[in-house]
Design a protein around this motif. Sequence first.
Motif, PDB file in Angstrom:
ATOM      1  N   VAL A  86       0.843  -1.198   0.000  1.00  0.00           N
ATOM      2  CA  VAL A  86       0.000   0.000   0.000  1.00  0.00           C
ATOM      3  C   VAL A  86       0.879   1.250   0.000  1.00  0.00           C
ATOM      4  O   VAL A  86       0.615   2.206  -0.732  1.00  0.00           O
ATOM      5  CB  VAL A  86      -0.969  -0.012   1.206  1.00  0.00           C
ATOM      6  CG1 VAL A  86      -1.682   1.313   1.352  1.00  0.00           C
ATOM      7  CG2 VAL A  86      -1.967  -1.147   1.053  1.00  0.00           C
ATOM      8  N   TRP A  87       1.946   1.239   0.804  1.00  0.00           N
ATOM      9  CA  TRP A  87       2.865   2.378   0.816  1.00  0.00           C
ATOM     10  C   TRP A  87       3.489   2.581  -0.567  1.00  0.00           C
ATOM     11  O   TRP A  87       3.623   3.702  -1.040  1.00  0.00           O
ATOM     12  CB  TRP A  87       3.956   2.164   1.855  1.00  0.00           C
ATOM     13  CG  TRP A  87       5.081   3.133   1.681  1.00  0.00           C
ATOM     14  CD1 TRP A  87       6.304   2.867   1.172  1.00  0.00           C
ATOM     15  CD2 TRP A  87       5.063   4.529   1.962  1.00  0.00           C
ATOM     16  NE1 TRP A  87       7.052   4.011   1.138  1.00  0.00           N
ATOM     17  CE2 TRP A  87       6.311   5.048   1.616  1.00  0.00           C
ATOM     18  CE3 TRP A  87       4.102   5.392   2.483  1.00  0.00           C
ATOM     19  CZ2 TRP A  87       6.637   6.386   1.763  1.00  0.00           C
ATOM     20  CZ3 TRP A  87       4.436   6.726   2.622  1.00  0.00           C
ATOM     21  CH2 TRP A  87       5.679   7.206   2.273  1.00  0.00           C
ATOM     22  N   LEU A  88       3.868   1.496  -1.205  1.00  0.00           N
ATOM     23  CA  LEU A  88       4.460   1.591  -2.537  1.00  0.00           C
ATOM     24  C   LEU A  88       3.463   2.163  -3.541  1.00  0.00           C
ATOM     25  O   LEU A  88       3.838   2.920  -4.435  1.00  0.00           O
ATOM     26  CB  LEU A  88       4.942   0.208  -2.982  1.00  0.00           C
ATOM     27  CG  LEU A  88       5.780   0.104  -4.233  1.00  0.00           C
ATOM     28  CD1 LEU A  88       7.039   0.939  -4.108  1.00  0.00           C
ATOM     29  CD2 LEU A  88       6.139  -1.342  -4.491  1.00  0.00           C
ATOM     30  N   ALA A  89       2.199   1.846  -3.384  1.00  0.00           N
ATOM     31  CA  ALA A  89       1.176   2.348  -4.303  1.00  0.00           C
ATOM     32  C   ALA A  89       0.890   3.835  -4.094  1.00  0.00           C
ATOM     33  O   ALA A  89       0.602   4.551  -5.055  1.00  0.00           O
ATOM     34  CB  ALA A  89      -0.112   1.546  -4.139  1.00  0.00           C
ATOM     35  N   ILE A  90       0.986   4.322  -2.860  1.00  0.00           N
ATOM     36  CA  ILE A  90       0.664   5.738  -2.627  1.00  0.00           C
ATOM     37  C   ILE A  90       1.898   6.631  -2.665  1.00  0.00           C
ATOM     38  O   ILE A  90       1.767   7.855  -2.632  1.00  0.00           O
ATOM     39  CB  ILE A  90      -0.103   5.934  -1.302  1.00  0.00           C
ATOM     40  CG1 ILE A  90       0.756   5.545  -0.113  1.00  0.00           C
ATOM     41  CG2 ILE A  90      -1.412   5.197  -1.303  1.00  0.00           C
ATOM     42  CD1 ILE A  90       0.145   5.889   1.232  1.00  0.00           C
ATOM     43  N   SER A  91       3.079   6.052  -2.747  1.00  0.00           N
ATOM     44  CA  SER A  91       4.297   6.869  -2.728  1.00  0.00           C
ATOM     45  C   SER A  91       4.414   7.861  -3.888  1.00  0.00           C
ATOM     46  O   SER A  91       4.953   8.951  -3.684  1.00  0.00           O
ATOM     47  CB  SER A  91       5.534   5.976  -2.655  1.00  0.00           C
ATOM     48  OG  SER A  91       5.678   5.206  -3.804  1.00  0.00           O
ATOM     49  N   PRO A  92       3.910   7.566  -5.110  1.00  0.00           N
ATOM     50  CA  PRO A  92       3.985   8.606  -6.149  1.00  0.00           C
ATOM     51  C   PRO A  92       3.196   9.862  -5.790  1.00  0.00           C
ATOM     52  O   PRO A  92       3.573  10.963  -6.185  1.00  0.00           O
ATOM     53  CB  PRO A  92       3.390   7.937  -7.388  1.00  0.00           C
ATOM     54  CG  PRO A  92       3.522   6.488  -7.152  1.00  0.00           C
ATOM     55  CD  PRO A  92       3.435   6.305  -5.671  1.00  0.00           C
ATOM     56  N   PHE A  93       2.112   9.699  -5.046  1.00  0.00           N
ATOM     57  CA  PHE A  93       1.318  10.848  -4.647  1.00  0.00           C
ATOM     58  C   PHE A  93       2.007  11.627  -3.527  1.00  0.00           C
ATOM     59  O   PHE A  93       1.939  12.851  -3.490  1.00  0.00           O
ATOM     60  CB  PHE A  93      -0.073  10.406  -4.202  1.00  0.00           C
ATOM     61  CG  PHE A  93      -0.824   9.675  -5.272  1.00  0.00           C
ATOM     62  CD1 PHE A  93      -1.347  10.356  -6.348  1.00  0.00           C
ATOM     63  CD2 PHE A  93      -0.992   8.299  -5.208  1.00  0.00           C
ATOM     64  CE1 PHE A  93      -2.044   9.687  -7.346  1.00  0.00           C
ATOM     65  CE2 PHE A  93      -1.676   7.626  -6.192  1.00  0.00           C
ATOM     66  CZ  PHE A  93      -2.195   8.317  -7.267  1.00  0.00           C
ATOM     67  N   ILE A  94       2.665  10.911  -2.630  1.00  0.00           N
ATOM     68  CA  ILE A  94       3.329  11.560  -1.510  1.00  0.00           C
ATOM     69  C   ILE A  94       4.576  12.304  -1.970  1.00  0.00           C
ATOM     70  O   ILE A  94       4.830  13.436  -1.564  1.00  0.00           O
ATOM     71  CB  ILE A  94       3.671  10.526  -0.422  1.00  0.00           C
ATOM     72  CG1 ILE A  94       2.375   9.998   0.195  1.00  0.00           C
ATOM     73  CG2 ILE A  94       4.578  11.119   0.647  1.00  0.00           C
ATOM     74  CD1 ILE A  94       2.556   8.865   1.153  1.00  0.00           C
ATOM     75  N   PHE A  95       5.351  11.655  -2.843  1.00  0.00           N
ATOM     76  CA  PHE A  95       6.594  12.271  -3.312  1.00  0.00           C
ATOM     77  C   PHE A  95       6.404  13.111  -4.567  1.00  0.00           C
ATOM     78  O   PHE A  95       7.369  13.615  -5.120  1.00  0.00           O
ATOM     79  CB  PHE A  95       7.654  11.203  -3.547  1.00  0.00           C
ATOM     80  CG  PHE A  95       8.075  10.510  -2.281  1.00  0.00           C
ATOM     81  CD1 PHE A  95       8.675  11.214  -1.254  1.00  0.00           C
ATOM     82  CD2 PHE A  95       7.845   9.161  -2.109  1.00  0.00           C
ATOM     83  CE1 PHE A  95       9.054  10.583  -0.083  1.00  0.00           C
ATOM     84  CE2 PHE A  95       8.224   8.524  -0.953  1.00  0.00           C
ATOM     85  CZ  PHE A  95       8.833   9.235   0.069  1.00  0.00           C
TER      86      PHE A  95
END
Length: 68
Positions: free
Chosen positions: A12-21
């Motif tokens: 889940v973290w890997l999936a949302i990381s483009p939005f966070i970074f």
Amino acid sequence: MWARVVEFMLAVWLAISPFIFKYPPQETFLWANNFISAFLVALFALLSFLHPLRKIHLLTIAVALWLC
């Protein structure tokens, strides 16, 4: 089986990381790479809950090598 839950949370973290970074929208390879890798890690983690497929989570190593 708490380790499989942690693997799923990492997916889940890997999936949302483009939005966070805040990846640039034109970098479609980075977006696709993250989403496909996250899907595979989550799939392997969830499938490992089935008794006949309990060792499938080891395929996460291949995804980790790809990400490195």
